[in-house]
Motif scaffolding. Sequence first.
Motif, mmCIF file in Angstrom:
data_model
loop_
_atom_site.group_PDB
_atom_site.id
_atom_site.type_symbol
_atom_site.label_atom_id
_atom_site.label_comp_id
_atom_site.label_asym_id
_atom_site.label_seq_id
_atom_site.Cartn_x
_atom_site.Cartn_y
_atom_site.Cartn_z
ATOM 1 N N SER A 1 41.432 -34.531 13.858
ATOM 2 C CA SER A 1 40.936 -33.163 13.938
ATOM 3 C C SER A 1 41.755 -32.228 13.046
ATOM 4 O O SER A 1 42.986 -32.290 13.028
ATOM 5 N N ILE B 1 30.944 -26.108 8.962
ATOM 6 C CA ILE B 1 30.909 -27.531 9.299
ATOM 7 C C ILE B 1 30.042 -27.825 10.514
ATOM 8 O O ILE B 1 29.480 -28.914 10.639
ATOM 9 N N SER B 2 29.925 -26.867 11.444
ATOM 10 C CA SER B 2 29.104 -27.115 12.637
ATOM 11 C C SER B 2 28.994 -25.833 13.463
ATOM 12 O O SER B 2 29.488 -24.770 13.051
ATOM 13 N N GLU B 3 28.374 -25.954 14.606
ATOM 14 C CA GLU B 3 28.301 -24.871 15.581
ATOM 15 C C GLU B 3 28.739 -25.406 16.927
ATOM 16 O O GLU B 3 28.492 -26.570 17.265
ATOM 17 N N ASP B 4 29.429 -24.571 17.714
ATOM 18 C CA ASP B 4 29.864 -25.015 19.030
ATOM 19 C C ASP B 4 28.715 -24.883 20.029
ATOM 20 O O ASP B 4 27.590 -24.474 19.683
ATOM 21 N N GLU B 5 28.990 -25.191 21.295
ATOM 22 C CA GLU B 5 27.935 -25.204 22.314
ATOM 23 C C GLU B 5 27.377 -23.819 22.601
ATOM 24 O O GLU B 5 26.291 -23.680 23.149
ATOM 25 N N ARG C 1 29.465 -20.344 14.900
ATOM 26 C CA ARG C 1 29.663 -21.140 13.698
ATOM 27 C C ARG C 1 31.140 -21.531 13.550
ATOM 28 O O ARG C 1 32.025 -20.696 13.748
ATOM 29 N N TYR D 1 33.982 -22.994 10.953
ATOM 30 C CA TYR D 1 34.253 -23.137 9.530
ATOM 31 C C TYR D 1 35.547 -23.921 9.313
ATOM 32 O O TYR D 1 36.455 -23.921 10.147
ATOM 33 N N ARG D 2 35.609 -24.582 8.177
ATOM 34 C CA ARG D 2 36.852 -25.218 7.725
ATOM 35 C C ARG D 2 37.309 -24.473 6.476
ATOM 36 O O ARG D 2 36.540 -24.294 5.528
#
Length: 374
Positions: free
Chosen positions: A153, A238-242, A246, A248-249
């Motif tokens: 991670s 990179i993704s979205e949480d629950e 959003r 980001y990295r």
Amino acid sequence: MSRSGEFCPRCGDEIPERAGERPSAADQRDPDSVLCDACYFEEFDLVDAPDRIEVRVCSRCGAVHKGNRWVDVGAEDYTDVAVDQVSEALGVHIDAQSVAWQVAPEQVDKNTIRMHAEFSGVIRETPVTEEVVVPVKISRQTCERCGKIAGGSFASVVQVRGDGRNPTDEELERAETIAEEYIAAREDTGDRNAFITETSTVDEGLNMKISTTQMGHGIAKRITAQLGGSYTDSKRLISEDEDGQRLYRVTYAVRLPRYRQGEVIDPEDGDGPVLVRSVQGNLKGVRLATGAAYEASFEDGEAPDATRLGFREDGEETTLVAVEDAHAVQVLDPETFESVTVPRPEYLDTDADTVTVLKSRSGLHVLPERDDDE
């Protein structure tokens, strides 16, 4: 002892009156307070102890789980941790006075400690003692932090590169040390979100995967503060949480200075080569022909366009033959051993027998003595 006129509801015996004793509010709420001493002590427990205690320990970093979080304790022997956990779990009777206790740990095996605790106190003017044995089980698990590291991670990347060059091994080692020292300092404050997931060397420089964007920013800032240069940042979704937020990295691109401290360059402005002495902010140095101070102009940014001529380490010691005038001296060419006239900079010691010179495409120049900062 005088008679109280009260009788024990359990055995029927008359209860003697204790001198100066009056029922307290707690006694009135406690149904056992009306019992005689014999019946009272028959079922009395000075200490309330759990049958067993489990101590959760991270098998990777040694952290201990307390309450709802992992805590770094820095212990290899968990006996002290077991003592603390047992101490927190034991309860002493509310009416006990002058309570004293001691504990003796017994290491049964690697994961089991038997805690022998002995208590003493005074109840109803009567000294009482009690011993309890509480087994403590060391349960080895993986904490959240180590789980994230093992799972690769990371939230930010620090890339260390050079401006128009590849960083040296020494610069990369120093950059890595700066990052490790910063993370260690954050860990010392109890920040368990501070860690470096991975460090890798590539042809162009160094890549470090960092736990959080805050840590990545702190590392980039400290590398440029100590080694010079600058950094920029860019983020990628990179993704979205629950909750739909959003994630980001962020990549922090560190650019080390184009020239290094101790490097000799020629800005080709007609005033001759410069020995670089500082790469913090605008490049600063000293002119080898005159000894005058040099600083890159604002228009040049942090460093000017210049020809690389060599490094201080390339200098060679040679003989100072003669002083011609205020602007020139004669030295022996370290390659041909011929006497050559070269510029006389202000820093040259005319009483010296030898000097250090650098021979390059710009000619032969006398180098200054090292500063404490070089």
